[in-house]
Write a protein that holds these residues in place. Structure first.
Motif, mmCIF file in Angstrom:
data_model
loop_
_atom_site.group_PDB
_atom_site.id
_atom_site.type_symbol
_atom_site.label_atom_id
_atom_site.label_comp_id
_atom_site.label_asym_id
_atom_site.label_seq_id
_atom_site.Cartn_x
_atom_site.Cartn_y
_atom_site.Cartn_z
ATOM 1 N N VAL A 193 0.863 -1.181 0.000
ATOM 2 C CA VAL A 193 0.000 0.000 0.000
ATOM 3 C C VAL A 193 0.898 1.229 0.000
ATOM 4 O O VAL A 193 1.853 1.305 0.774
ATOM 5 C CB VAL A 193 -0.912 0.015 1.248
ATOM 6 C CG1 VAL A 193 -1.777 1.278 1.274
ATOM 7 C CG2 VAL A 193 -1.777 -1.232 1.289
ATOM 8 N N ASN A 194 0.598 2.201 -0.861
ATOM 9 C CA ASN A 194 1.389 3.428 -0.892
ATOM 10 C C ASN A 194 0.466 4.629 -0.717
ATOM 11 O O ASN A 194 -0.367 4.914 -1.581
ATOM 12 C CB ASN A 194 2.168 3.555 -2.202
ATOM 13 C CG ASN A 194 3.230 4.644 -2.135
ATOM 14 O OD1 ASN A 194 3.376 5.332 -1.122
ATOM 15 N ND2 ASN A 194 3.992 4.814 -3.212
ATOM 16 N N VAL A 195 0.602 5.309 0.426
ATOM 17 C CA VAL A 195 -0.130 6.549 0.671
ATOM 18 C C VAL A 195 0.841 7.699 0.940
ATOM 19 O O VAL A 195 0.446 8.744 1.445
ATOM 20 C CB VAL A 195 -1.128 6.398 1.848
ATOM 21 C CG1 VAL A 195 -2.238 5.446 1.491
ATOM 22 C CG2 VAL A 195 -0.409 5.945 3.125
ATOM 23 N N GLY A 196 2.127 7.488 0.625
ATOM 24 C CA GLY A 196 3.144 8.509 0.834
ATOM 25 C C GLY A 196 3.394 9.291 -0.450
ATOM 26 O O GLY A 196 2.624 10.177 -0.816
ATOM 27 N N ARG A 197 4.444 8.942 -1.155
ATOM 28 C CA ARG A 197 4.766 9.555 -2.440
ATOM 29 C C ARG A 197 5.003 8.456 -3.465
ATOM 30 O O ARG A 197 5.640 7.434 -3.187
ATOM 31 C CB ARG A 197 5.999 10.453 -2.326
ATOM 32 C CG ARG A 197 5.706 11.787 -1.625
ATOM 33 C CD ARG A 197 4.755 12.651 -2.449
ATOM 34 N NE ARG A 197 4.471 13.935 -1.841
ATOM 35 C CZ ARG A 197 3.417 14.196 -1.082
ATOM 36 N NH1 ARG A 197 2.555 13.219 -0.799
ATOM 37 N NH2 ARG A 197 3.213 15.408 -0.612
ATOM 38 N N GLY A 218 0.207 -9.593 -9.719
ATOM 39 C CA GLY A 218 -0.273 -10.961 -9.885
ATOM 40 C C GLY A 218 0.300 -11.842 -8.791
ATOM 41 O O GLY A 218 -0.446 -12.543 -8.101
ATOM 42 N N ARG A 219 1.616 -11.780 -8.600
ATOM 43 C CA ARG A 219 2.210 -12.478 -7.461
ATOM 44 C C ARG A 219 1.975 -11.671 -6.190
ATOM 45 O O ARG A 219 1.642 -12.215 -5.131
ATOM 46 C CB ARG A 219 3.719 -12.675 -7.658
ATOM 47 C CG ARG A 219 4.353 -13.534 -6.541
ATOM 48 C CD ARG A 219 5.857 -13.665 -6.702
ATOM 49 N NE ARG A 219 6.567 -12.482 -6.252
ATOM 50 C CZ ARG A 219 6.918 -12.256 -4.984
ATOM 51 N NH1 ARG A 219 6.578 -13.109 -4.032
ATOM 52 N NH2 ARG A 219 7.586 -11.170 -4.657
ATOM 53 N N LEU A 220 2.133 -10.340 -6.304
ATOM 54 C CA LEU A 220 1.844 -9.421 -5.214
ATOM 55 C C LEU A 220 0.602 -8.606 -5.562
ATOM 56 O O LEU A 220 0.183 -8.547 -6.711
ATOM 57 C CB LEU A 220 3.023 -8.463 -4.983
ATOM 58 C CG LEU A 220 4.391 -9.081 -4.704
ATOM 59 C CD1 LEU A 220 5.441 -7.980 -4.570
ATOM 60 C CD2 LEU A 220 4.355 -9.949 -3.450
ATOM 61 N N ARG A 221 0.035 -7.969 -4.539
ATOM 62 C CA ARG A 221 -1.085 -7.068 -4.753
ATOM 63 C C ARG A 221 -0.670 -5.649 -4.352
ATOM 64 O O ARG A 221 0.229 -5.466 -3.530
ATOM 65 C CB ARG A 221 -2.300 -7.510 -3.927
ATOM 66 C CG ARG A 221 -2.876 -8.842 -4.404
ATOM 67 C CD ARG A 221 -3.881 -9.428 -3.423
ATOM 68 N NE ARG A 221 -3.239 -9.749 -2.150
ATOM 69 C CZ ARG A 221 -3.617 -9.256 -0.964
ATOM 70 N NH1 ARG A 221 -4.631 -8.412 -0.891
ATOM 71 N NH2 ARG A 221 -2.986 -9.606 0.137
ATOM 72 N N PHE A 222 -1.314 -4.651 -4.944
ATOM 73 C CA PHE A 222 -0.961 -3.263 -4.696
ATOM 74 C C PHE A 222 -2.226 -2.434 -4.507
ATOM 75 O O PHE A 222 -3.209 -2.624 -5.236
ATOM 76 C CB PHE A 222 -0.148 -2.689 -5.866
ATOM 77 C CG PHE A 222 1.166 -3.384 -6.093
ATOM 78 C CD1 PHE A 222 2.323 -2.936 -5.469
ATOM 79 C CD2 PHE A 222 1.240 -4.505 -6.908
ATOM 80 C CE1 PHE A 222 3.539 -3.591 -5.665
ATOM 81 C CE2 PHE A 222 2.442 -5.170 -7.113
ATOM 82 C CZ PHE A 222 3.593 -4.707 -6.489
#
Length: 305
Positions: free
Chosen positions: A220-224, A238-242
């Motif tokens: 999860v990216n809520v920074g920059r 696919g292997r990871l989720r974002f």
């Protein structure tokens, strides 16, 4: 007397009168005001082009941002001018969104929304959920700790990381330094980045870091946006989720492969955009101006080193 410029009349009117303060409106796309100016309040989410004009007003001693991030201001504000950010104002809203993105991905809300648009009732399946998951927060400052406080009741195992190692708090025993990132990643199911936009954070979640995460992990990216290497993320999708509130590039152009990558949720950089923002920011602005009138040092000044 302290003279302050607001980016539009709504900010001037909401802040209202402060004893010892002269308020005016300066949209930085217009020529600078003719009177001397002490404080420049920059437009919210404005790029460097909307902050750079302050260099034309040599009397300015403080640039007050309405955002927590300072990356747009640092390259264009003269060295002798202090920069203050909106420390604390966006903590709750950004933390809400971070937890929302985690839950949306862990419980499959993106799939449910797509299915609803088709009128399709999906079959039940066991999903990752949040209880008992190992969560690593990258950037354990005020926003990072706000996220941690909201995640703790979900019965997760929290780990915190910041630029330098230090003692912990009521949520974590210690805060690890970034030098431990590659060691910590394989041990976590969810990684939440609240990292600022700096040269040292750019691409920190690159190919090597993402490869270290276990299958099915969520980033999860809520920074920059630039903290996450976009090409590396696409290679691992696919292997990871974002779940991304910020991207690189931003805004994400139509047709960009991230839009359709498997297991990716994207929100349009709305971490701080809730109704809590304006009253909290107004309170900070009033406090900041009152301090300056009293001859005190401004609060939340950024260390430009």
């Amino acid at each position: 007397m302290v003279t302050v410029s607001f980016p539009d009349s709504s900010w001037r009117d909401d802040v209202g009168p402060v004893e010892g303060v002269t308020a005016l409106v300066w949209d930085p796309t217009d020529p600078p005001p003719t009177q001397e100016l002490d404080v420049f309040v920059a437009p919210y989410m404005g790029g460097p082009d909307l902050i750079e004009p302050v260099a034309q007003v040599p009397s300015v001693r403080l640039v007050q941002l309405l955002s927590a991030g300072v990356d747009a201001a640092l390259p264009v504000v003269p060295e002798h001018v202090a920069i203050a950010n909106a420390h604390g104002v966006h903590d709750a809203a950004t933390a809400e969104l971070a937890v929302g993105l985690v839950l949306a991905s862990q419980r499959g809300f993106d799939e449910f929304a797509t299915a609803q648009a088709k009128g399709e009732w999906l079959p039940r399946k066991f999903r990752p959920g949040l209880a008992d998951k190992r969560v690593l927060i990258l950037g354990y400052g005020s926003v990072g700790s706000a996220i941690g406080r909201r995640l703790a009741p979900f019965e997760v195992e929290l780990t915190a990381l910041a630029s330098r190692a230090r003692g912990g708090d009521e949520l974590v025993e210690r805060v690890h330094g970034t030098d431990k990132l590659l060691d910590l990643l394989p041990q976590h199911d969810i990684v939440i980045s609240v990292l600022p936009g700096t040269a040292t954070t750019r691409g920190i979640l690159g190919a090597e870091a993402l490869a270290a995460l276990p299958d099915g992990a969520l980033v999860v990216n809520v920074g920059r946006g630039p903290a996450l290497d976009t090409e590396a993320a696409l290679a691992e999708a696919g292997r990871l989720r974002f779940a991304l509130d910020v991207t690189d590039p931003e805004p994400l152009p139509a047709g960009h492969p991230l839009w359709s990558a498997p297991g990716v949720i994207i929100s349009p950089h709305v971490g701080g955009v809730t109704e809590a923002f304006r009253p909290r920011m107004v309170a900070l602005l009033r406090e900041q101006l009152a301090r300056l009138v009293a001859g005190e040092e401004p609060i939340h000044v950024v260390d430009r080193g």
